[in-house]
Design a protein around this motif. Structure first.
Motif, PDB file in Angstrom:
ATOM      1  N   CYS A 104      40.359  45.939  64.349  1.00 34.79           N
ATOM      2  CA  CYS A 104      40.647  46.642  63.107  1.00 34.79           C
ATOM      3  C   CYS A 104      39.635  46.212  62.066  1.00 34.79           C
ATOM      4  N   ILE A 105      39.348  47.138  61.184  1.00 33.72           N
ATOM      5  CA  ILE A 105      38.369  46.905  60.123  1.00 33.72           C
ATOM      6  C   ILE A 105      39.046  47.289  58.824  1.00 33.72           C
ATOM      7  N   PHE A 106      39.023  46.395  57.870  1.00 36.37           N
ATOM      8  CA  PHE A 106      39.680  46.729  56.603  1.00 36.37           C
ATOM      9  C   PHE A 106      39.033  46.026  55.425  1.00 36.37           C
ATOM     10  N   GLU A 107      39.185  46.668  54.277  1.00 34.40           N
ATOM     11  CA  GLU A 107      38.707  46.078  53.041  1.00 34.40           C
ATOM     12  C   GLU A 107      39.828  45.177  52.531  1.00 34.40           C
ATOM     13  N   LYS A 108      39.453  43.982  52.148  1.00 34.74           N
ATOM     14  CA  LYS A 108      40.444  42.974  51.785  1.00 34.74           C
ATOM     15  C   LYS A 108      40.278  42.561  50.334  1.00 34.74           C
ATOM     16  N   TYR A 109      41.326  42.723  49.569  1.00 33.34           N
ATOM     17  CA  TYR A 109      41.345  42.179  48.217  1.00 33.34           C
ATOM     18  C   TYR A 109      42.666  41.453  48.056  1.00 33.34           C
ATOM     19  N   ALA A 110      42.593  40.187  47.747  1.00 30.05           N
ATOM     20  CA  ALA A 110      43.813  39.392  47.725  1.00 30.05           C
ATOM     21  C   ALA A 110      43.973  38.702  46.389  1.00 30.05           C
ATOM     22  N   GLY A 111      43.413  39.288  45.338  1.00 35.88           N
ATOM     23  CA  GLY A 111      43.558  38.664  44.028  1.00 35.88           C
ATOM     24  C   GLY A 111      42.561  37.538  43.800  1.00 35.88           C
ATOM     25  N   ASP A 112      41.591  37.379  44.710  1.00 33.27           N
ATOM     26  CA  ASP A 112      40.611  36.307  44.517  1.00 33.27           C
ATOM     27  C   ASP A 112      39.461  36.761  43.620  1.00 33.27           C
ATOM     28  N   ILE A 113      38.713  35.783  43.172  1.00 29.97           N
ATOM     29  CA  ILE A 113      37.666  36.028  42.185  1.00 29.97           C
ATOM     30  C   ILE A 113      36.313  35.718  42.804  1.00 29.97           C
ATOM     31  N   MET A 114      35.400  36.696  42.776  1.00 34.55           N
ATOM     32  CA  MET A 114      34.070  36.458  43.347  1.00 34.55           C
ATOM     33  C   MET A 114      33.251  35.599  42.397  1.00 34.55           C
ATOM     34  N   TRP A 115      33.271  35.929  41.139  1.00 40.10           N
ATOM     35  CA  TRP A 115      32.729  35.032  40.111  1.00 40.10           C
ATOM     36  C   TRP A 115      33.301  35.428  38.776  1.00 40.10           C
ATOM     37  N   ARG A 116      33.270  34.536  37.830  1.00 40.36           N
ATOM     38  CA  ARG A 116      33.790  34.798  36.503  1.00 40.36           C
ATOM     39  C   ARG A 116      33.140  33.858  35.514  1.00 40.36           C
ATOM     40  N   HIS A 117      33.198  34.220  34.247  1.00 41.11           N
ATOM     41  CA  HIS A 117      32.871  33.306  33.158  1.00 41.11           C
ATOM     42  C   HIS A 117      33.499  33.806  31.866  1.00 41.11           C
ATOM     43  N   THR A 118      34.074  32.865  31.120  1.00 38.95           N
ATOM     44  CA  THR A 118      34.562  33.162  29.778  1.00 38.95           C
ATOM     45  C   THR A 118      33.660  32.396  28.821  1.00 38.95           C
ATOM     46  N   GLU A 119      33.119  33.072  27.820  1.00 34.75           N
ATOM     47  CA  GLU A 119      32.229  32.417  26.882  1.00 34.75           C
ATOM     48  C   GLU A 119      32.810  32.524  25.489  1.00 34.75           C
ATOM     49  N   THR A 120      33.090  31.366  24.891  1.00 35.99           N
ATOM     50  CA  THR A 120      33.695  31.383  23.556  1.00 35.99           C
ATOM     51  C   THR A 120      32.788  30.715  22.533  1.00 35.99           C
ATOM     52  N   SER A 121      31.583  30.306  22.960  1.00 36.18           N
ATOM     53  CA  SER A 121      30.717  29.544  22.048  1.00 36.18           C
ATOM     54  C   SER A 121      29.810  30.407  21.195  1.00 36.18           C
ATOM     55  N   ILE A 122      29.822  31.691  21.437  1.00 32.57           N
ATOM     56  CA  ILE A 122      28.933  32.550  20.663  1.00 32.57           C
ATOM     57  C   ILE A 122      29.719  33.050  19.458  1.00 32.57           C
ATOM     58  N   PRO A 123      29.254  32.719  18.265  1.00 37.64           N
ATOM     59  CA  PRO A 123      30.049  33.045  17.082  1.00 37.64           C
ATOM     60  C   PRO A 123      30.429  34.529  17.038  1.00 37.64           C
ATOM     61  N   GLY A 124      31.672  34.779  16.789  1.00 45.66           N
ATOM     62  CA  GLY A 124      32.119  36.154  16.597  1.00 45.66           C
ATOM     63  C   GLY A 124      32.394  36.949  17.859  1.00 45.66           C
ATOM     64  N   LYS A 125      32.164  36.363  19.040  1.00 40.59           N
ATOM     65  CA  LYS A 125      32.448  37.127  20.264  1.00 40.59           C
ATOM     66  C   LYS A 125      33.190  36.256  21.273  1.00 40.59           C
ATOM     67  N   VAL A 126      33.961  36.932  22.085  1.00 39.17           N
ATOM     68  CA  VAL A 126      34.452  36.278  23.291  1.00 39.17           C
ATOM     69  C   VAL A 126      33.983  37.142  24.456  1.00 39.17           C
ATOM     70  N   ILE A 127      33.209  36.552  25.338  1.00 41.06           N
ATOM     71  CA  ILE A 127      32.731  37.295  26.505  1.00 41.06           C
ATOM     72  C   ILE A 127      33.567  36.858  27.695  1.00 41.06           C
ATOM     73  N   ARG A 128      34.088  37.821  28.402  1.00 43.48           N
ATOM     74  CA  ARG A 128      34.891  37.478  29.566  1.00 43.48           C
ATOM     75  C   ARG A 128      34.500  38.433  30.683  1.00 43.48           C
ATOM     76  N   GLU A 129      33.817  37.931  31.696  1.00 44.24           N
ATOM     77  CA  GLU A 129      33.386  38.781  32.794  1.00 44.24           C
ATOM     78  C   GLU A 129      33.981  38.249  34.089  1.00 44.24           C
ATOM     79  N   VAL A 130      34.606  39.139  34.822  1.00 38.44           N
ATOM     80  CA  VAL A 130      35.227  38.730  36.073  1.00 38.44           C
ATOM     81  C   VAL A 130      34.895  39.768  37.138  1.00 38.44           C
ATOM     82  N   ARG A 131      34.460  39.312  38.311  1.00 38.58           N
ATOM     83  CA  ARG A 131      34.312  40.238  39.447  1.00 38.58           C
ATOM     84  C   ARG A 131      35.308  39.827  40.516  1.00 38.58           C
ATOM     85  N   LYS A 132      36.006  40.817  41.005  1.00 43.67           N
ATOM     86  CA  LYS A 132      36.990  40.559  42.047  1.00 43.67           C
ATOM     87  C   LYS A 132      36.296  40.283  43.381  1.00 43.67           C
TER      88      LYS A 132
END
Lengths: 636, 636
Positions: free
Chosen positions: B361-389
């Motif tokens: 069997c062949i199937f696409e699997k997504y189980a709530g895991d994270i391929m990569w992510r980063h939250t950036e709060t150090s840049i004044p006035g912005k919060v950057i939050r990037e997540v790839r499943k």
């Protein structure tokens, strides 16, 4: 062990295949497996040379004889052209004919044997399921075996046999023999071996050639070993569907399937699991497993001794706080659609509460994995196929301490396991440099050139877990079994016995409760199964950061429970001098046998950055499993 | 590294909390974290004793002071009674006041400080985000730093700073200092360090106390390092939903996301992956990674020397065939709802094709895991939050050789990784015995008493993978880096250099193509990351089964590609004598540097059965990862 296989021989008309078959050129891919029509061709071609009636012909192996690599690669290269010239299609076959092994190559386009060699070396080809079935059946008609069955007061009709290869133990002359093992019927007949009987069958003659009935041993009972769902009463069902929310959250208490636990938030530790207990169906009660578990410290030394970098030896929990730097989790990205979120609070510098929205998510996870399965084809007239899906409950937090994001997962499983995982992602620690090409670099730059003027600096990560296991009560022992040809089992008496650096010896580590026995007399317990990422510190013992994180030299420590010994790196970590760490406490070498003990486990990563980690690092995960060893059939 | 945090201080009315707050008795669980209203109480109580105006008060840590274990356990015990008496609710607080560290315990019911001690030992409490933000800001107004920025021709408004703890390097007297590091703005500012500048801030004084501008290094460019999805053009999107079928199957060729590969079936090997290639967006072409991968042998010796058991040293692939014993996969159980199934065929003993329905069997699997992510709060006035499943494509087969079921998974990931996993489940090999309790056993029974008259016999499993890696062409080298305080990198010249037993040294293993360099001058390559289950054989070298499976003494072997060297245990395994194995071929010690090489990896399990493995074994998994190391930015 290979029982007979109730294989589905295809009853297509041969005619259909021979007429519908198209030329070998039309094969879609030269690496495709042999097709049914090709099997028929091969069978015909070889049977013509070795008529079964006179040669006792059997096909032991039929597979693809692959084109050479260069042929394949050039075929792929030309895949854009429409007139694709497929390489010759060949098959490699091993047959037995007249007690000899032949290696044959058939050209499927020419429909002819292009090579046929008799193999005279050691060893025999793979067994066919048909010859195994024949041998298994043969035994049931063999008079001495029938007598052995009678002697044991068993019914012959309830006996099922299965075949084993005989191996080689230095004999000079051997024949194509197999050994037959027999069992007494039940769905799970493997529980019921008829011990003491050795039967050898010669496959070429299809005759019993050796028979011994050495000893008589009772046939074990099979009660309670039927693994079919239809035969079991399960207390609570798990949906295992992706949109399900089959768990209850009452305040901070979570219950799901056969688990219940408490989840809490702390500004330093982040996520804390307490009071994890598992439901015992037999006793109809929950039984304690883990009193408390959390990340006690996360030590991240960069490995660059230069002036601006040498001091970057960060203790993320004790100096900054994994909870303080927890990220707000994003629905549908950080956690799947069926996740439930919880908020967290900590005291800001002025003492007022600071809220972190969605600091935890909790979700049921089913990813197509299998908790357990078995297919049984050896029972005449039935095929049993039982599969249980692996569904788990995940509690997650992400802590972003500067450039690094740590994904912290606690996974509870119906099988009784707790799987603990930490994933590292985010952005590398980078150093500016004058270089733009590796060739310019003459000295050690303590990292990898990732891009123009940019070096990813070597770093380590040591994630140290505090695990206060209280298996069925708080007096537990820590048992280390070293596997040699014989097992050497030692129960750790004092702390120094339990300090373990993984990797040197094959060992099994178990926390047992010696005061609770199963019906069989085994201690109840949980196993610690180390997972990926078993780095330990490379720093020398007298290096200051190492003095502060001396506990990272060993993966495993066990200490007697002491309420104040909670933070592996000490209560005050910023500028600490290593006088209040796990390594120091443990040097008192206190007793840990049959006591309330705490297990400490460090997941270690040596991170040598590489270009693919730039600009963002794909998650690199490590962890361990706490796996149920003996819990059921408790006596008391 | 801990940048300032744009924390969400709660602006609830204090009045609301003080009025709505109910007595501590109503807490749902004594382990619940400190609530917002409790934080307000604590803040008020401590501020009364240490007025901020005169004491320079900061809260460094506020957490729960837990009740004793015995209290918690008896509280749980009484949980059925309605009048549940909650234990006293207390908090443990660390403050700084007048440059001193205090440890305070507050009783939340009594609303009073019940203990307050000044800490005078080494080390400082966790840093607050507020004091770090203040220190970071301070630097931007510090004239010498402003001059350093000008000297580098940078704009001050584009500089962002972040704080680091200073560690301890043997100094006798220390102060509560931190070091500040600054970067030049970009979304991914970590790429752009302003190197050479060291700034020390004293947190108690909130003053710069040391400043050095030692060297000037170019600021790296940040082009191409913006990790936000909105800024990238991705060729092919992955749905990552559970009912999606985002892959194409054309005959036996599969394509998905940035991967394509061929999947085939063989009666001996079972599932075969060939020609796995990964798409290079920059070059707009697919690049070769794995020419072929499959399980070459699966050696399962039982560890019982008695007459009826000693010979049970089975080679599941070479003696029986993983393909011959492949199970028909059951939709919705063995594979999830979105799976696509394929059938397999092999030649029966008579040469006719035998069909196994749903063999893959062949199937696409997504189980709530994270391929990569980063939250950036150090840049004044912005919060950057990037997540790839993390979504992957799984190709699965299950082989049931007698009582054991092996779940064989190949997992392709968008990040470039191939994760290979094998799960063991099914039914234990069991031996009948006269015993019903562990206490009766005086001699070694070579297993665990599982139930009345039933012993689970010790066994090992060695799953040996054949991995013909052709990274960007077939001339590759195998590089082993031993991590000591310095890295020692060796390229294996001949086969004996590449024979590796894992566990002794911290090593990094890479297959590189030394003929293809990245723009930075690094060799392109793939890393081999060992996973769980790294057992190697415990049998002595002159034991016959070990002679036949000599290759199981090492986890890693590398051989020059040779079409006939495919089966680690030899072509003829039944009763083989070990004269045609991987260990024998490799003893010729052929050259393997910059050649077409094959990597062999053995996943090893020591299975000491336990009661929880009876009657069916929960899946125990092992495996490894082939992880992309350097591929991008190819020069040629």
């Amino acid at each position: 062990m290979a029982p007979s296989l109730s294989a589905l021989v295809i009853l297509f008309s041969l005619f259909f295949f021979l007429t519908s078959t198209h030329s070998a050129h039309s094969h879609e891919h030269p690496l495709d497996p042999i097709t049914p029509s090709e099997f028929f061709h091969i069978q015909t071609i070889i049977s013509n040379s070795y008529p079964s009636s006179t040669h006792n012909l059997t096909f032991q192996y039929v597979g693809l004889e692959e084109p050479n690599k260069s042929t394949i690669l050039s075929w792929i290269h030309c895949s854009s052209s429409t007139a694709k010239n497929n390489p010759p299609r060949k098959s490699f076959i091993i047959i037995r004919a007249n007690k000899e092994t032949h290696e044959i190559i058939v050209d499927l386009l020419q429909r002819s044997i292009i090579s046929d060699k008799v193999y005279t070396g050691h060893g025999y080809p793979p067994l066919t399921s048909e010859e195994q079935t024949a041998a298994n059946q043969l035994v049931l008609t063999y008079p001495p075996f029938i007598r052995s069955v009678k002697k044991r007061k068993l019914k012959l009709s309830e006996v099922v046999c299965s075949s084993f290869t005989v191996g080689w133990f230095g004999e000079e002359y051997v024949k194509r023999n197999i050994k037959i093992l027999c069992f007494y019927l039940d769905v799970n007949f493997y529980v019921r071996p008829i011990e003491g009987v050795t039967i050898v069958v010669n496959l070429d003659e299809m005759k019993v050639t050796e028979y011994t009935d050495r000893i008589m041993v009772p046939i074990p009972k099979a009660e309670g070993t039927d693994y079919r769902k239809s035969k079991s009463k399960q207390s609570k069902d798990v949906m295992g569907i992706h949109d399900g929310r089959c768990f209850d959250i009452d305040g901070h208490s979570v219950s799901w399937a056969n688990w219940k636990f408490h989840i809490s938030f702390d500004v330093r530790a982040g996520l804390i699991i307490s009071l994890a207990s598992i439901y015992d169906q037999e006793k109809d009660k929950f039984r304690h497993v883990l009193y408390k578990g959390f990340i006690s410290e996360l030590f991240t030394p960069y490995m660059d001794p230069t002036e601006e970098w040498y001091y970057r030896t960060i203790f993320d929990a004790g100096e900054f706080g994994l909870g303080q730097y927890a990220s707000q989790l994003e629905p549908l990205k950080d956690c799947p659609a069926n996740a439930v979120f919880m908020d967290g609070y900590y005291a800001g510098q002025d003492g007022n509460p600071v809220e972190i929205k969605n600091v935890f998510c909790i979700f049921e996870k089913y990813a197509g994995d299998i908790m357990w399965r078995h297919t049984e084809t050896s029972i005449p007239g039935k095929v049993i196929r039982e599969v249980r899906k692996e569904v788990s409950l995940v509690a997650r937090m992400v802590s972003t301490v500067g450039n690094y994001d740590y994904i912290i997962d606690w996974k509870f499983q119906e099988s009784g396991s707790i799987k603990v995982e930490v994933g590292l992602t985010g952005i590398l620690g980078m150093k500016a440099t004058e270089y733009t090409h590796k060739g310019q670099i003459k000295e050690d730059i303590f990292g990898t050139l990732l891009s123009d003027y940019t070096v990813g600096v070597y770093q380590d990560h040591f994630v140290t877990y505090y695990l206060d296991l209280d298996v069925d009560g708080d007096n537990n022992s820590f048992v280390k079994s070293t596997l040699k040809t014989k097992r050497v089992t030692e129960t750790a008496k004092t702390e120094s016995d339990a300090k373990i650096k993984l990797g040197a010896d094959p060992i099994e580590l178990v926390v047992v409760n010696p005061n609770k026995k199963t019906k069989m007399g085994n201690d109840v317990g949980y196993r610690l199964i180390p997972g990926r990422q078993q780095a330990s510190s490379l720093l020398s013992d007298d290096d200051y950061p190492q003095i502060r994180a001396a506990y990272t030299k060993y993966h495993v420590w066990v200490t007697p429970y002491n309420k104040s010994e909670k933070w592996a790196s000490g209560l005050y970590v910023d500028q600490s001098r290593g006088d209040d760490t796990l390594a120091v406490w443990s040097s008192r070498n206190r007793e840990i046998q049959n006591k309330d003990i705490v297990l400490w486990y460090t997941v270690g990563f040596h991170h040598v950055p590489c270009q693919e980690d730039f600009p963002v690092m794909p998650t690199l995960s490590g962890g361990f499993e706490l796996r149920l060893k003996e819990i059921r059939s408790l006596t008391t």
